[in-house]
Write a protein that holds these residues in place. Structure first.
Motif, PDB file in Angstrom:
ATOM      1  N   GLY A   1       0.814  -1.200   0.000  1.00  0.00           N
ATOM      2  CA  GLY A   1       0.000   0.000   0.000  1.00  0.00           C
ATOM      3  C   GLY A   1       0.847   1.250   0.000  1.00  0.00           C
ATOM      4  N   ILE A   2       0.212   2.351  -0.285  1.00  0.00           N
ATOM      5  CA  ILE A   2       0.883   3.644  -0.277  1.00  0.00           C
ATOM      6  C   ILE A   2      -0.051   4.661   0.362  1.00  0.00           C
ATOM      7  CG2 ILE A   2       0.111   4.095  -2.653  1.00  0.00           C
ATOM      8  CD1 ILE A   2       2.597   5.877  -2.990  1.00  0.00           C
ATOM      9  N   VAL A   3       0.485   5.444   1.279  1.00  0.00           N
ATOM     10  CA  VAL A   3      -0.280   6.507   1.922  1.00  0.00           C
ATOM     11  C   VAL A   3       0.230   7.832   1.360  1.00  0.00           C
ATOM     12  CG1 VAL A   3      -0.867   7.650   4.085  1.00  0.00           C
ATOM     13  CG2 VAL A   3      -0.615   5.152   4.016  1.00  0.00           C
ATOM     14  N   VAL A   4      -0.599   8.532   0.629  1.00  0.00           N
ATOM     15  CA  VAL A   4      -0.242   9.828   0.048  1.00  0.00           C
ATOM     16  C   VAL A   4      -0.703  10.912   1.010  1.00  0.00           C
ATOM     17  CG1 VAL A   4      -0.585  11.412  -1.884  1.00  0.00           C
ATOM     18  CG2 VAL A   4      -0.440   8.934  -2.291  1.00  0.00           C
ATOM     19  N   THR A   5       0.246  11.696   1.506  1.00  0.00           N
ATOM     20  CA  THR A   5      -0.089  12.760   2.456  1.00  0.00           C
ATOM     21  C   THR A   5      -0.184  14.124   1.792  1.00  0.00           C
ATOM     22  OG1 THR A   5       2.265  12.973   2.964  1.00  0.00           O
ATOM     23  CG2 THR A   5       0.954  11.547   4.400  1.00  0.00           C
ATOM     24  N   ASP A   6       0.372  14.230   0.580  1.00  0.00           N
ATOM     25  CA  ASP A   6       0.355  15.508  -0.129  1.00  0.00           C
ATOM     26  C   ASP A   6       0.345  15.215  -1.623  1.00  0.00           C
ATOM     27  OD1 ASP A   6       0.618  18.038  -1.138  1.00  0.00           O
ATOM     28  OD2 ASP A   6       2.624  18.394  -0.317  1.00  0.00           O
ATOM     29  N   ALA A   7      -0.842  15.122  -2.194  1.00  0.00           N
ATOM     30  CA  ALA A   7      -0.967  14.764  -3.610  1.00  0.00           C
ATOM     31  C   ALA A   7      -0.245  15.770  -4.500  1.00  0.00           C
ATOM     32  CB  ALA A   7      -2.439  14.677  -3.992  1.00  0.00           C
ATOM     33  N   LYS A   8      -0.313  17.043  -4.138  1.00  0.00           N
ATOM     34  CA  LYS A   8       0.370  18.070  -4.937  1.00  0.00           C
ATOM     35  C   LYS A   8       1.869  17.832  -4.936  1.00  0.00           C
ATOM     36  CE  LYS A   8       0.972  23.072  -5.343  1.00  0.00           C
ATOM     37  NZ  LYS A   8       0.669  24.400  -4.750  1.00  0.00           N
ATOM     38  N   GLY A   9       2.403  17.463  -3.773  1.00  0.00           N
ATOM     39  CA  GLY A   9       3.826  17.184  -3.687  1.00  0.00           C
ATOM     40  C   GLY A   9       4.238  16.006  -4.546  1.00  0.00           C
ATOM     41  N   VAL A  10       3.402  14.972  -4.608  1.00  0.00           N
ATOM     42  CA  VAL A  10       3.689  13.808  -5.456  1.00  0.00           C
ATOM     43  C   VAL A  10       3.711  14.223  -6.922  1.00  0.00           C
ATOM     44  CG1 VAL A  10       2.839  11.559  -6.230  1.00  0.00           C
ATOM     45  CG2 VAL A  10       2.754  12.155  -3.808  1.00  0.00           C
ATOM     46  N   LEU A  11       2.744  15.038  -7.317  1.00  0.00           N
ATOM     47  CA  LEU A  11       2.668  15.464  -8.719  1.00  0.00           C
ATOM     48  C   LEU A  11       3.877  16.295  -9.122  1.00  0.00           C
ATOM     49  CD1 LEU A  11      -1.124  16.437  -8.863  1.00  0.00           C
ATOM     50  CD2 LEU A  11      -0.049  14.387  -9.793  1.00  0.00           C
ATOM     51  N   GLU A  12       4.439  17.045  -8.168  1.00  0.00           N
ATOM     52  CA  GLU A  12       5.557  17.927  -8.494  1.00  0.00           C
ATOM     53  C   GLU A  12       6.921  17.273  -8.304  1.00  0.00           C
ATOM     54  OE1 GLU A  12       4.979  21.251  -5.976  1.00  0.00           O
ATOM     55  OE2 GLU A  12       3.298  22.094  -7.150  1.00  0.00           O
TER      56      GLU A  12
ATOM     57  N   GLU B   1      -7.333  12.115 -11.012  1.00  0.00           N
ATOM     58  CA  GLU B   1      -8.746  11.764 -11.095  1.00  0.00           C
ATOM     59  C   GLU B   1      -9.419  11.890  -9.725  1.00  0.00           C
ATOM     60  OE1 GLU B   1     -11.455   7.840 -12.183  1.00  0.00           O
ATOM     61  OE2 GLU B   1      -9.429   8.051 -13.040  1.00  0.00           O
ATOM     62  N   SER B   2      -8.671  11.555  -8.655  1.00  0.00           N
ATOM     63  CA  SER B   2      -9.218  11.607  -7.297  1.00  0.00           C
ATOM     64  C   SER B   2      -9.470  13.038  -6.845  1.00  0.00           C
ATOM     65  CB  SER B   2      -8.271  10.915  -6.330  1.00  0.00           C
ATOM     66  OG  SER B   2      -8.640  11.199  -5.013  1.00  0.00           O
ATOM     67  N   LYS B   3      -8.524  13.913  -7.145  1.00  0.00           N
ATOM     68  CA  LYS B   3      -8.589  15.330  -6.778  1.00  0.00           C
ATOM     69  C   LYS B   3      -8.563  15.564  -5.271  1.00  0.00           C
ATOM     70  CE  LYS B   3     -11.038  16.733 -10.973  1.00  0.00           C
ATOM     71  NZ  LYS B   3     -12.227  17.402 -11.540  1.00  0.00           N
ATOM     72  N   ARG B   4      -8.162  14.534  -4.511  1.00  0.00           N
ATOM     73  CA  ARG B   4      -8.002  14.693  -3.056  1.00  0.00           C
ATOM     74  C   ARG B   4      -6.526  14.844  -2.744  1.00  0.00           C
ATOM     75  NH1 ARG B   4     -12.248  10.686  -2.796  1.00  0.00           N
ATOM     76  NH2 ARG B   4     -10.670   9.045  -2.617  1.00  0.00           N
ATOM     77  N   ASN B   5      -6.234  15.558  -1.656  1.00  0.00           N
ATOM     78  CA  ASN B   5      -4.825  15.831  -1.332  1.00  0.00           C
ATOM     79  C   ASN B   5      -4.178  14.696  -0.556  1.00  0.00           C
ATOM     80  OD1 ASN B   5      -2.647  17.676  -1.605  1.00  0.00           O
ATOM     81  ND2 ASN B   5      -2.774  18.088   0.596  1.00  0.00           N
ATOM     82  N   SER B   6      -4.986  13.808   0.014  1.00  0.00           N
ATOM     83  CA  SER B   6      -4.438  12.666   0.724  1.00  0.00           C
ATOM     84  C   SER B   6      -5.225  11.420   0.346  1.00  0.00           C
ATOM     85  CB  SER B   6      -4.477  12.886   2.237  1.00  0.00           C
ATOM     86  OG  SER B   6      -5.795  13.035   2.689  1.00  0.00           O
TER      87      SER B   6
END
Length: 837
Positions: free
Chosen positions: A635-646, A665-670
């Motif tokens: 699994g992966i826990v994304v805490t900052d979607a914007k940070g992942v994209l950048e 597609e999710s548009k959620r930050n975590s």
């Protein structure tokens, strides 16, 4: 109770007090412990040997309540130390130190105070043992002091069990009782009723005391327990020869001792045995038992002694001429050995050697034995002459077990697990001293007052001289350099703990697998885990059990380029990175430092006193969770979607494009994403690890590439020129050359110009030059060839010729091929080159 009995007890207690205090004072003085900070180890090697392992065990004991499982090592997993049974087989010492830790909190201090306290404990137990064998008060006290201050103690100061041998004299008591027929007395006094005899034996204080001592030795150390079992077997054999086979009931008590000893010893190591069955891959990776864990019968020959080594004075003898003689005797013995062992574990010293020579003379000279009135058989009594006779018999038996080619090496043919028979002479020292004390008691008991006073003075002076001989001139182990280095490391860890949260994970560079050969630390080192000694809540990456899933994960990470390594450990949740600059060369450290500065929160701590460097890492915008096998991310826990994209830092376990598509597609930050619900986000582990050497590549035809061989130029050291080998990886996975249990390597076949085969896979593999190396490759240089990339290796052609069998030709065709060792040679990936001297 009458006054004489009360006075006798007061005298006995007073003697016991003196017996405890004198060795303690002498021991503290010999160690220079009066002026030493006991929270600093007496011995603390630069690259960490068994002394670090023992200290780690003590700290793990105090931190976790026992020694086998340690959540502070092997992060992000836990260390399960089931592959070295010595600590578990010595459980009694751990129990006693655990009790001591309720008063003293520092683990180093606990271990060293326990060691110092054993000067008194060994002396008390030896005194009690001697008194139980009817030895006089003064001889018992002198033997107790001698036994607590053996050279052996100072040689094994680093261990919490080998040097703290207080159970050995106790275990000898029931062995002596069996030998002299102590339990036969019940048969003589009670009659022929076997049931009645057994009832009285099992309820007797002698049997119960002996049983207690047997249980203690079984819990004290695996080796000492096994040696006691050998002595029990020998004593039973003597009783059979003495006629006890006619009344088998007399053998029941000795057999009960043997069964109890074996049962307790096996019960102690039962958790290890169970773990081995349930985690077979850790002990037998790829179905083959780890060679490091295998015990061979020939090792009993290596770890054996000789008469010469036993009587050799210590090279560190305080009497300088004796020290020189001892050094010469050991050196001349070493010349004849293929496997060097250095200074023998046990040295008898002047007194012990004299007593042993006396035993040999008496046993080899029947006429002298008759003249001295020594009985040829063991009487069923506890008389002192029987104790002396038993001591001589035990001495001969122990000697025959301990020597090269002796009884111990024969036992090893059947049971090779016990190999260090050079420790058995510790028992030899005890039986010699007990035998000498028995004779001294007889002399004192029969002497007139004036002669008795002379004998007392003589025995006291003999003891003082023997102590001077036994205590080596290097008994004070601690030095300022050790203290400075240890305290510098303590300060460094304290400083970084102030910067980290509770339970933070710290990656230690370089990775090093314990009980393996590390190019950084050497073979079998434990220096890579020493920082744990100073921490309170940090979880460290090194120290996982060898071949465990998390250890294999660390081994695979260590093969990555440093930028990729840093990405992976950040993705796993490591908060910081520590570099051990005592073993990492400056040019390598510069590359690591530059890479770490790009992802650090703040300026590093680069401590010149400890030669350690600390880098606190920036949080990634995500964190991975692994399965139990550490084969894949669950699994992966994304805490900052914007940070992942950048960010460009993406773990190799993750399909970056699929993750980015999901987050957009999710548009959620975590997000918390599992493999079960979104398998497309997680890379196929089977493909990701295909070329890292951790497993066979299947199908092998998927390995695609090309070699180009060009001979040209001259090397600095020979006239045969250089072979330049260009390697191109056309596979869809990276090649990690010379790494793992199934390494991809470059092998060579040789043919004559006419096509005749000269040699086919002699085991020679092309060296990779000055590439990076680590313990995952057994200390060999290794190279990463990414998919679609090329690398070049320069090889002196003379090296290739040297790989030919003896009597090779001046001309040959070298067929250079890629091979996965233990799997297959890879057709079509290679080149041929004509070589000429």
């Amino acid at each position: 109770m009458n006054n004489s009995k009360m006075l006798g007890r007061f005298v006995e207690l007073g003697t016991l007090l003196v017996t405890a205090l004198i060795p303690l004072m002498i021991g503290i003085t010999a160690l220079n412990a009066w002026h030493w900070n006991l929270s600093v180890p007496f011995v603390y090697l630069q690259r960490g040997g068994d002394e670090t392992w023992q200290l780690i065990l003590t700290k793990a004991l105090i931190d976790n309540g026992w020694i086998l499982n340690n959540p502070y090592l092997g992060a992000p997993g836990h260390a399960h130390w089931y592959d070295n049974p010595a600590g578990q087989a010595s459980a009694m010492h751990s129990i006693l130190m655990l009790a001591l830790s309720k008063i003293i909190k520092n683990p180093v201090e606990v271990q060293q105070i326990y060691y110092i306290g054993n000067f008194s404990l060994i002396s008390i137990c030896t005194f009690i043992s001697c008194r139980l064998l009817a030895i006089g008060r003064l001889p018992a006290m002198l033997v107790a002091m001698l036994s607590s201050l053996l050279t052996y103690r100072f040689n094994f100061i680093i261990y919490s069990f080998l040097g703290n041998y207080f159970c050995v004299p106790l275990a000898l008591v029931p062995v002596y009782w069996i030998f002299v027929g102590r339990f036969a007395i019940f048969s003589q006094n009670i009659g022929k009723s076997n049931l009645l005899v057994l009832r009285h034996i099992f309820s007797s204080k002698h049997f119960l005391l002996g049983l207690t001592f047997i249980i203690l030795i079984a819990m004290a150390d695996g080796y000492y327990a096994f040696f006691t079992l050998l002595l029990l077997g020998f004593a039973i054999g003597i009783r059979l020869l003495a006629g006890d086979f006619k009344q088998p009931v007399l053998l029941v008590a000795p057999l009960v001792y043997c069964v109890v000893l074996v049962t307790v010893a096996l019960s102690l190591v039962a958790p290890i045995t169970i773990y081995k069955h349930t985690h077979a891959a850790e002990f037998s990776p790829n179905g083959v038992e780890d060679p490091v864990l295998v015990r061979h019968a020939f090792e009993a020959e290596i770890y054996s002694v000789s008469l010469k080594l036993l009587i050799a004075p210590s090279p560190n003898d305080r009497i300088r001429p004796l020290g020189k003689l001892g050094k010469k005797m050991i050196e001349t013995s070493e010349i004849a050995r293929q496997y060097k062992i250095g200074v023998p574990n046990v040295q008898l010293g002047i007194l012990g050697s004299g007593l042993f020579m006396a035993v040999l003379i008496v046993f080899l000279a029947p006429a002298l034995r008759e003249r001295l009135g020594v009985a040829a058989t063991a009487e069923p009594t506890a008389k002192l002459d029987s104790i002396a006779w038993a001591s001589g018999s035990f001495a001969i038996f122990i000697f025959l077990c301990s020597i090269s080619g002796g009884i111990g090496t024969l036992v090893a043919l059947v049971y090779p697990t016990i190999r260090a028979y050079d420790r058995f002479p510790l028992f030899l020292v005890f039986v010699l001293y007990i035998g000498g004390a028995a004779i001294a008691t007889m002399l004192l008991d029969t002497a007139q007052p004036r002669r008795r006073r002379i004998l007392v003075v003589f025995f006291v002076l003999l003891t003082v001289g023997s102590l001077y001989d036994q205590i080596p001139n290097n008994s004070a182990k601690g030095d300022q350099e050790t203290e400075k280095r240890f305290l510098a490391e303590r300060h460094f860890v304290s400083e970084i703990e102030h910067k980290l949260p509770q339970g933070a994970m710290v990656y230690e560079y370089p990775y090093s697998r314990w009980l393996s050969n590390s190019p950084y630390y050497g073979w079998g080192s434990f220096g890579q885990i020493r920082l744990y000694l100073h921490s309170h809540f940090i979880r460290w990456s090194n120290g996982a059990s060898k071949n465990s899933p998390v250890d294999n994960w660390h081994a695979s990470l260590s093969a990555l380029p440093v930028d990729d390594l840093i990405t992976e450990i950040r993705a796993a949740g490591f908060a910081a990175f520590v570099v051990d600059r005592t073993v990492v060369k400056p040019d390598e450290y510069k590359k690591i430092r530059d890479a770490l500065l790009r992802v650090s929160r703040e300026q590093p701590i680069e401590d010149n006193n400890s030669h350690l460097a600390f880098f606190q890492l920036k949080d990634l915008a995500y964190r991975l969770h692994f399965d139990n096998a550490y084969d894949s991310a669950d699994g992966i826990v994304v805490t900052d979607a914007k940070g992942v994209l950048e960010s460009a830092d993406m773990s190799r376990y993750i399909n970056r494009d699929a993750l980015i598509s999901f987050l957009k597609e999710s548009k959620r930050n975590s997000e918390t994403i599992s493999r079960a619900t979104n398998p497309e986000i997680f890379r196929s582990t089977a493909r990701m690890f295909r070329g890292d050497g951790s497993r066979p590549i299947s199908p092998i035809s998927d390995v695609k590439g090309d070699f180009q061989c060009v001979v040209g130029g001259k090397s600095d050291h020979n006239d045969g020129g250089m072979l330049f080998l260009d390697i191109e990886n056309r596979s869809d996975f990276d090649w990690f050359l010379d790494q793992g249990a199934h390494p991809l390597r470059i092998g060579v076949h040789f043919k004559a110009q006419n096509g005749q085969i000269l040699s086919w896979d002699t085991g020679y593999r092309v060296p990779l030059g000055n590439e990076k190396s680590d313990s995952s490759s057994g200390g060999r240089p290794r190279m990463v060839v990414p998919a679609g990339a090329s690398r070049q290796i320069a090889i002196p052609t003379e090296q290739l010729f040297a790989a030919l069998p003896a009597g090779g030709t001046h001309e040959a065709v070298a067929e250079i091929r890629l091979v996965q060792d233990g799997v297959a040679w890879i057709d079509g990936v290679g080149c041929d080159v004509k070589l000429k001297r």
